[in-house]
Design a protein around this motif. Structure first.
Motif, PDB file in Angstrom:
ATOM      1  N   ARG A  37      -6.526  10.619   5.740  1.00 39.96           N
ATOM      2  CA  ARG A  37      -7.546  11.388   5.037  1.00 39.96           C
ATOM      3  C   ARG A  37      -6.923  12.211   3.921  1.00 39.96           C
ATOM      4  NH1 ARG A  37      -9.449  14.999  10.068  1.00 39.96           N
ATOM      5  NH2 ARG A  37     -11.160  15.490   8.651  1.00 39.96           N
ATOM      6  N   GLY A  38      -7.780  12.766   3.068  1.00 39.17           N
ATOM      7  CA  GLY A  38      -7.328  13.681   2.027  1.00 39.17           C
ATOM      8  C   GLY A  38      -6.413  13.051   1.006  1.00 39.17           C
ATOM      9  N   LEU A  39      -5.475  13.866   0.509  1.00 37.29           N
ATOM     10  CA  LEU A  39      -4.544  13.380  -0.501  1.00 37.29           C
ATOM     11  C   LEU A  39      -3.634  12.296   0.061  1.00 37.29           C
ATOM     12  CD1 LEU A  39      -3.520  16.675  -2.363  1.00 37.29           C
ATOM     13  CD2 LEU A  39      -4.940  14.814  -3.225  1.00 37.29           C
ATOM     14  N   GLY A  40      -3.349  12.345   1.355  1.00 45.57           N
ATOM     15  CA  GLY A  40      -2.530  11.296   1.967  1.00 45.57           C
ATOM     16  C   GLY A  40      -3.197   9.948   1.894  1.00 45.57           C
ATOM     17  N   ARG A  41      -4.492   9.924   2.125  1.00 45.85           N
ATOM     18  CA  ARG A  41      -5.245   8.670   2.045  1.00 45.85           C
ATOM     19  C   ARG A  41      -5.303   8.168   0.606  1.00 45.85           C
ATOM     20  NH1 ARG A  41      -7.868   5.105   5.552  1.00 45.85           N
ATOM     21  NH2 ARG A  41      -8.991   3.621   4.239  1.00 45.85           N
ATOM     22  N   ALA A  42      -5.582   9.082  -0.329  1.00 47.34           N
ATOM     23  CA  ALA A  42      -5.629   8.697  -1.745  1.00 47.34           C
ATOM     24  C   ALA A  42      -4.285   8.147  -2.196  1.00 47.34           C
ATOM     25  CB  ALA A  42      -6.032   9.899  -2.603  1.00 47.34           C
ATOM     26  N   LEU A  43      -3.208   8.765  -1.734  1.00 46.92           N
ATOM     27  CA  LEU A  43      -1.877   8.295  -2.123  1.00 46.92           C
ATOM     28  C   LEU A  43      -1.571   6.947  -1.487  1.00 46.92           C
ATOM     29  CD1 LEU A  43       0.746   8.769  -3.597  1.00 46.92           C
ATOM     30  CD2 LEU A  43       1.541  10.135  -1.653  1.00 46.92           C
ATOM     31  N   ALA A  44      -1.948   6.759  -0.223  1.00 47.56           N
ATOM     32  CA  ALA A  44      -1.737   5.469   0.428  1.00 47.56           C
ATOM     33  C   ALA A  44      -2.416   4.352  -0.355  1.00 47.56           C
ATOM     34  CB  ALA A  44      -2.261   5.509   1.861  1.00 47.56           C
ATOM     35  N   GLU A  45      -3.649   4.568  -0.753  1.00 45.90           N
ATOM     36  CA  GLU A  45      -4.379   3.557  -1.517  1.00 45.90           C
ATOM     37  C   GLU A  45      -3.746   3.349  -2.890  1.00 45.90           C
ATOM     38  OE1 GLU A  45      -8.407   4.903  -1.525  1.00 45.90           O
ATOM     39  OE2 GLU A  45      -8.776   4.267   0.546  1.00 45.90           O
ATOM     40  N   GLY A  46      -3.294   4.430  -3.519  1.00 46.57           N
ATOM     41  CA  GLY A  46      -2.662   4.311  -4.831  1.00 46.57           C
ATOM     42  C   GLY A  46      -1.357   3.551  -4.784  1.00 46.57           C
ATOM     43  N   VAL A  47      -0.556   3.806  -3.751  1.00 47.02           N
ATOM     44  CA  VAL A  47       0.720   3.111  -3.580  1.00 47.02           C
ATOM     45  C   VAL A  47       0.500   1.613  -3.391  1.00 47.02           C
ATOM     46  CG1 VAL A  47       2.579   2.794  -1.886  1.00 47.02           C
ATOM     47  CG2 VAL A  47       2.033   5.083  -2.726  1.00 47.02           C
ATOM     48  N   LEU A  48      -0.438   1.259  -2.543  1.00 46.44           N
ATOM     49  CA  LEU A  48      -0.705  -0.152  -2.264  1.00 46.44           C
ATOM     50  C   LEU A  48      -1.354  -0.857  -3.441  1.00 46.44           C
ATOM     51  CD1 LEU A  48      -1.934   0.330   1.386  1.00 46.44           C
ATOM     52  CD2 LEU A  48       0.130  -0.920   0.697  1.00 46.44           C
ATOM     53  N   ALA A  49      -2.172  -0.133  -4.182  1.00 51.32           N
ATOM     54  CA  ALA A  49      -2.883  -0.741  -5.311  1.00 51.32           C
ATOM     55  C   ALA A  49      -1.934  -1.217  -6.405  1.00 51.32           C
ATOM     56  CB  ALA A  49      -3.895   0.247  -5.890  1.00 51.32           C
ATOM     57  N   VAL A  50      -0.777  -0.560  -6.538  1.00 58.57           N
ATOM     58  CA  VAL A  50       0.175  -0.971  -7.580  1.00 58.57           C
ATOM     59  C   VAL A  50       1.240  -1.923  -7.030  1.00 58.57           C
ATOM     60  CG1 VAL A  50      -0.214   1.087  -8.972  1.00 58.57           C
ATOM     61  CG2 VAL A  50       1.611   1.092  -7.255  1.00 58.57           C
ATOM     62  N   GLY A  51       1.092  -2.361  -5.776  1.00 60.69           N
ATOM     63  CA  GLY A  51       1.961  -3.402  -5.251  1.00 60.69           C
ATOM     64  C   GLY A  51       3.137  -2.953  -4.419  1.00 60.69           C
ATOM     65  N   HIS A  52       3.211  -1.654  -4.098  1.00 65.15           N
ATOM     66  CA  HIS A  52       4.295  -1.200  -3.234  1.00 65.15           C
ATOM     67  C   HIS A  52       3.986  -1.545  -1.776  1.00 65.15           C
ATOM     68  CE1 HIS A  52       6.193   0.708  -6.558  1.00 65.15           C
ATOM     69  NE2 HIS A  52       5.310   1.687  -6.689  1.00 65.15           N
ATOM     70  N   LYS A  53       4.997  -1.429  -0.940  1.00 64.24           N
ATOM     71  CA  LYS A  53       4.830  -1.639   0.501  1.00 64.24           C
ATOM     72  C   LYS A  53       4.766  -0.266   1.180  1.00 64.24           C
ATOM     73  CE  LYS A  53       7.481  -5.925   0.121  1.00 64.24           C
ATOM     74  NZ  LYS A  53       6.276  -6.748  -0.076  1.00 64.24           N
ATOM     75  N   LEU A  54       4.016  -0.198   2.262  1.00 64.92           N
ATOM     76  CA  LEU A  54       3.734   1.108   2.843  1.00 64.92           C
ATOM     77  C   LEU A  54       3.707   1.079   4.364  1.00 64.92           C
ATOM     78  CD1 LEU A  54       2.696   4.089   2.697  1.00 64.92           C
ATOM     79  CD2 LEU A  54       0.376   3.126   2.559  1.00 64.92           C
ATOM     80  N   VAL A  55       4.370   2.077   4.962  1.00 66.14           N
ATOM     81  CA  VAL A  55       4.134   2.420   6.353  1.00 66.14           C
ATOM     82  C   VAL A  55       3.160   3.597   6.314  1.00 66.14           C
ATOM     83  CG1 VAL A  55       5.103   3.189   8.540  1.00 66.14           C
ATOM     84  CG2 VAL A  55       6.410   1.651   7.059  1.00 66.14           C
ATOM     85  N   ALA A  56       1.922   3.318   6.662  1.00 69.62           N
ATOM     86  CA  ALA A  56       0.874   4.341   6.676  1.00 69.62           C
ATOM     87  C   ALA A  56       0.782   4.906   8.084  1.00 69.62           C
ATOM     88  CB  ALA A  56      -0.466   3.745   6.262  1.00 69.62           C
ATOM     89  N   THR A  57       0.902   6.205   8.213  1.00 68.32           N
ATOM     90  CA  THR A  57       0.951   6.808   9.540  1.00 68.32           C
ATOM     91  C   THR A  57      -0.179   7.806   9.750  1.00 68.32           C
ATOM     92  OG1 THR A  57       2.330   8.738   9.024  1.00 68.32           O
ATOM     93  CG2 THR A  57       3.458   6.635   9.392  1.00 68.32           C
ATOM     94  N   ALA A  58      -0.547   7.970  11.003  1.00 64.28           N
ATOM     95  CA  ALA A  58      -1.560   8.938  11.404  1.00 64.28           C
ATOM     96  C   ALA A  58      -1.443   9.141  12.907  1.00 64.28           C
ATOM     97  CB  ALA A  58      -2.959   8.453  11.043  1.00 64.28           C
ATOM     98  N   ARG A  59      -2.010  10.212  13.399  1.00 66.06           N
ATOM     99  CA  ARG A  59      -2.062  10.410  14.850  1.00 66.06           C
ATOM    100  C   ARG A  59      -2.878   9.297  15.501  1.00 66.06           C
ATOM    101  NH1 ARG A  59      -1.170  15.398  17.429  1.00 66.06           N
ATOM    102  NH2 ARG A  59      -0.291  17.024  16.098  1.00 66.06           N
TER     103      ARG A  59
END
Length: 278
Positions: free
Chosen positions: A12-34
């Motif tokens: 959620r929040g800025l973390g969610r926006a950043l996760a989507e932004g990172v993936l949208a430009v082709g980076h790889k991501l470990v997205a974490t949450a409780r």
């Protein structure tokens, strides 16, 4: 060049926006949450470029496991973003010590714990970028947010020391200081307590302002995400980056007032030195 990111608080929040932004430009991501079930749509949209993981930032084993999952899946870890956090509003007098500890545990110790989990990997790689989400509240102490400000000021000091220690090892550090953004941070993620009448003009005013401000913040989360992605691609990123016109204006005013106070009390400050030759 594609980077491997790990973002705490990706749901959620800025973390969610950043996760989507990172993936949208082709980076790889470990997205974490409780609760990683909240991240399932990212897997559906971005496929093998995203790995979701359970992470309680206050738990050392959980942090170590999340970092290990990045290396196991993608072979390295280029960018760590310590984003997870929250901040309630209430007076110091009326905030329980349990609430103080809980906010500081997540906002400060969570950052320290996850950073320490990632450092051995980045040191061995000889590169990496650690991005710490602080706040304008890490530069200015707002009434009603003592636990949050104490934690974020701690993040600032910790990260400044970190930058000096790991810079020679090829690891970069950037402290992000957002102002108000249109996320749920000021809404469902925050408990607002106006408190007793003696604090009406300070804490009460802040709580009412926070309610009225929610949904009218000037900051666009998608643009914040784009700014962070941009900084992560720089050879020489800033140590600190304010996000939002309100953050920039507030910190500039605060810094000017602080400089004025230093000048006003300069004579008393220097009077505590030994006399020359003493």
């Amino acid at each position: 060049m594609s980077q491997v990111w790990l973002i705490t608080g990706s749901s959620r929040g800025l973390g969610r926006a950043l996760a989507e932004g990172v993936l949208a430009v082709g980076h790889k991501l470990v997205a974490t949450a409780r609760n990683p079930s909240q991240l399932e749509d990212l897997k559906q949209r971005f496929g093998d470029n995203v790995l979701t993981a359970t992470l309680d930032v206050a738990d050392e084993r959980s942090a170590a496991s999340a970092v290990k999952s990045a290396v196991d899946r993608f072979g390295r870890l280029d960018v760590l973003v310590n984003n997870a956090g929250y901040g309630d509003v209430g007076s110091i007098e009326d905030t329980s010590l349990a609430d103080f500890r809980a906010q500081i545990e997540t906002n400060l110790f969570g950052t320290i714990i996850v950073t320490k989990a990632a450092l051995p990997i980045m040191r061995e790689q000889g590169f990496g970028h650690i991005i710490q989400f602080s706040s304008v509240g890490g530069r200015i102490g707002p009434a009603g947010r003592a636990p949050y400000a104490a934690a974020k000021w701690g993040v600032e000091g910790f990260s400044e020391v970190l930058a000096k220690e790991v810079g020679p090892l090829g690891i970069k550090v950037t402290i992000i200081e957002p102002g108000g953004f249109r996320t749920d941070f000021a809404g469902s993620s925050t408990t607002l307590r106006e408190g007793r009448p003696e604090y009406e003009d300070t804490v009460g005013k802040m709580a009412r302002y926070q309610r009225d401000y929610n949904g009218r913040q000037p900051g666009d989360p998608a643009k914040a995400a784009a700014a962070v992605v941009h900084v992560a691609g720089l050879a020489e990123p800033p140590l600190r980056l304010l996000l939002g016109s309100d953050a920039l204006r507030g910190v500039e005013q605060n810094d000017a007032a602080r400089a004025k106070e230093h000048a006003a009390w300069r004579e008393l400050s220097v009077s505590t030195d030994f006399e020359p030759g003493g």
